[in-house]
Design an enzyme around this catalytic site. Structure first.
Site, PDB file in Angstrom:
ATOM      1  N   HIS A   1       2.661  14.948  -3.041  1.00 31.34           N
ATOM      2  CA  HIS A   1       3.751  13.980  -3.141  1.00 31.34           C
ATOM      3  C   HIS A   1       3.417  12.935  -4.211  1.00 31.34           C
ATOM      4  O   HIS A   1       2.761  11.946  -3.908  1.00 31.34           O
ATOM      5  CB  HIS A   1       3.979  13.298  -1.796  1.00 31.34           C
ATOM      6  CG  HIS A   1       4.583  14.211  -0.783  1.00 31.34           C
ATOM      7  ND1 HIS A   1       5.940  14.359  -0.643  1.00 31.34           N
ATOM      8  CD2 HIS A   1       4.017  15.054   0.105  1.00 31.34           C
ATOM      9  CE1 HIS A   1       6.188  15.247   0.302  1.00 31.34           C
ATOM     10  NE2 HIS A   1       5.030  15.691   0.775  1.00 31.34           N
TER      11      HIS A   1
ATOM     12  N   GLU B   1       5.232  10.747  -5.407  1.00 35.51           N
ATOM     13  CA  GLU B   1       5.844   9.448  -5.078  1.00 35.51           C
ATOM     14  C   GLU B   1       4.993   8.650  -4.092  1.00 35.51           C
ATOM     15  O   GLU B   1       5.250   7.477  -3.855  1.00 35.51           O
ATOM     16  CB  GLU B   1       7.262   9.665  -4.537  1.00 35.51           C
ATOM     17  CG  GLU B   1       7.370  10.184  -3.116  1.00 35.51           C
ATOM     18  CD  GLU B   1       7.154  11.691  -2.965  1.00 35.51           C
ATOM     19  OE1 GLU B   1       6.690  12.349  -3.928  1.00 35.51           O
ATOM     20  OE2 GLU B   1       7.449  12.208  -1.873  1.00 35.51           O
TER      21      GLU B   1
ATOM     22  N   CYS C   1       6.759  19.436  -3.039  1.00 34.75           N
ATOM     23  CA  CYS C   1       6.430  19.921  -1.698  1.00 34.75           C
ATOM     24  C   CYS C   1       7.248  21.176  -1.370  1.00 34.75           C
ATOM     25  O   CYS C   1       7.050  22.199  -2.014  1.00 34.75           O
ATOM     26  CB  CYS C   1       6.606  18.811  -0.666  1.00 34.75           C
ATOM     27  SG  CYS C   1       5.752  19.179   0.886  1.00 34.75           S
TER      28      CYS C   1
END
Lengths: 259, 201
Positions: free
Chosen positions: B183, B185, B80
């Site tokens: 993202h 994750e 990001c």
């Protein structure tokens, strides 16, 4: 293309997931963490956890479950309920939530939205709006404290005005709970959502009324919302996530497939 | 071992959770000298460009990362805002980025896209070449994006493009450094796959 989001909403009371009809008569659905895990695995695009008692009875609520959720799921999730200050928001974000959502505290202190935006950025600031269609006046009105029927009250604000104000103050997303439709599974409030869509330049999430798969299709195609939130149809197994997503993909709606 | 840089303003917990789940060896790092023990670096970043950069400056991490990546040739993955730092500058801030790519991070034009931020699950267009996407099923792979600024697409530095109004680099890359705008994750099994691909470099 950016996919439309399917968002199961888990109403949390005393650490358990509950579901009421039109915000009342809550029944227990189950423990939070296993349910969150189940939905993430099933293909939910995002999860929302509403602590429905927190705003209305003014107590400090144990939010340790946020940490436990963050440890097991790997999709975005939002926490709502009882976030009244920058410190509250920071705590929840540090516990691993991706977004925080405020509702009654924003109505009590609209400047809170501005402050949250300045501190954390708009991308994690969601404003929830409980909107009721008043048939007598033919207007949409904003309600607050909807988690507790004894304290639920009309704020005197028009929904359209509040939608504009929260965006000016830096809301990054709006969840519109259409109260007349909540929990009755007769479909989303397309008329209201379409009207609000025109006023809304941030992502708009429809809430209240999902009962059948066609309701999701309708709200995406007719109201152009970015996401659709639903609770009981998922909790009670009326609609399976994979069936819903396969159906919506067949309807040419951009959806993240269940892999 | 991967150094997971804690710049104090990122949602580092969810990345740590995913790396733990995948059994990928990593170390949370706050001091420049700790980078020496690691062969790869992950820099997450949420929030504003300048606040991430100034946090790195305060700890001396900016120079340390630059040396590890540019002189020692270690693999770097920014996430990001950590991806945007690859660029020279950003329309969001006044501070310079690492400047490894001759690009300027740009704001989505509200005239071109319906909604800013770009928030939600999107896919990377076919024909990508990033090692981070190795062996991924193009038809199914989706990643979770949440950003108002993007790295402009440039063929020379792009490992995968996504269109949201503008065409932008979902993965910017060159040599030993990568920036992923989304993202991983929060991107479920495809995010896991991406971390595994990074570890395997």
């Amino acid at each position: 293309m950016l996919a439309k989001r399917i968002i199961p909403c888990l109403d949390v009371r005393d650490g358990l997931v509950v579901k009421g009809v039109q915000f009342r008569n809550h029944e227990i659905i189950g423990d939070i963490v296993p349910l969150a895990e189940k939905y993430a695995e099933a293909g939910a695009d995002e999860l929302v956890f509403y602590d429905i008692t927190a705003s209305s009875d003014q107590r400090v609520v144990d939010k340790s479950w946020v940490t436990r959720i963050a440890q097991v799921i790997d999709i975005p999730f939002c926490v709502a309920g009882g976030i009244k200050s920058l410190e509250d928001a920071q705590t929840i974000l540090e516990m691993g939530a991706d977004k925080i959502s405020i509702n009654s505290p924003a109505l009590a202190n609209p400047d809170l939205i501005t402050q949250l935006n300045e501190r954390f950025g708009k991308q994690c600031i969601v404003v929830g709006i409980d909107s009721y269609f008043n048939a007598d006046s033919n207007t949409y009105e904003v309600y607050q404290f909807t988690g507790d029927e004894k304290r639920t009250q009309n704020t005197g604000k028009q929904t359209a005005d509040w939608v504009k104000e929260v965006q000016q103050r830096g809301a990054g997303e709006i969840v519109l709970n259409c109260m007349n439709q909540d929990g009755v599974r007769q479909g989303y409030d397309i008329a209201q959502l379409s009207a609000i869509r025109k006023l809304c330049s941030v992502p708009l999430i429809a809430s209240g009324g999902a009962g059948e798969m066609v309701h999701f299709k309708d709200v995406f195609q007719q109201a152009d919302v970015d996401g659709a939130l639903a609770a009981s149809v998922f909790h009670k197994g009326i609609i399976a996530m994979k069936d819903l997503k396969d159906y919506l993909i067949k309807q040419q709606i951009e959806i993240r497939p269940c892999a | 071992m991967i150094a997971l840089v804690d710049s104090n303003i990122s949602n580092i917990g969810s990345i740590a959770n995913m790396l733990n789940f995948l059994d990928i060896d990593f170390q949370l790092v706050t001091q420049p000298e700790e980078l020496d023990n690691c062969d790869k670096i992950i820099l997450p970043g949420v929030g504003a460009f300048d606040s991430v950069m100034s946090s790195l400056r305060t700890s001396g991490m900016d120079e340390a990362i630059n040396e590890q990546v540019q002189v020692k040739g270690k693999y770097y993955m920014g996430i990001c805002v950590g991806a945007q730092l690859l660029c020279q500058s950003s329309e969001e801030g006044k501070l310079p980025g690492f400047g490894w790519l001759p690009l300027t991070v740009t704001r989505f034009d509200a005239q071109q896209v319906a909604r800013v931020p770009h928030m939600g699950w999107n896919h990377i267009e076919p024909g990508h070449n990033s090692a981070l996407l190795h062996n991924m099923d193009e038809e199914y792979a989706r990643f979770y994006f949440l950003h108002s600024y993007y790295i402009p697409h440039d063929d020379k530095f792009s490992g995968g493009v996504t269109r949201y109004g503008a065409l932008f680099s979902a993965i910017a890359q060159r040599d030993n450094y990568f920036g992923v705008q989304f993202h991983p994750e929060k991107s479920h099994k495809y995010g896991m796959h991406l971390f595994q691909n990074f570890e395997a470099l």
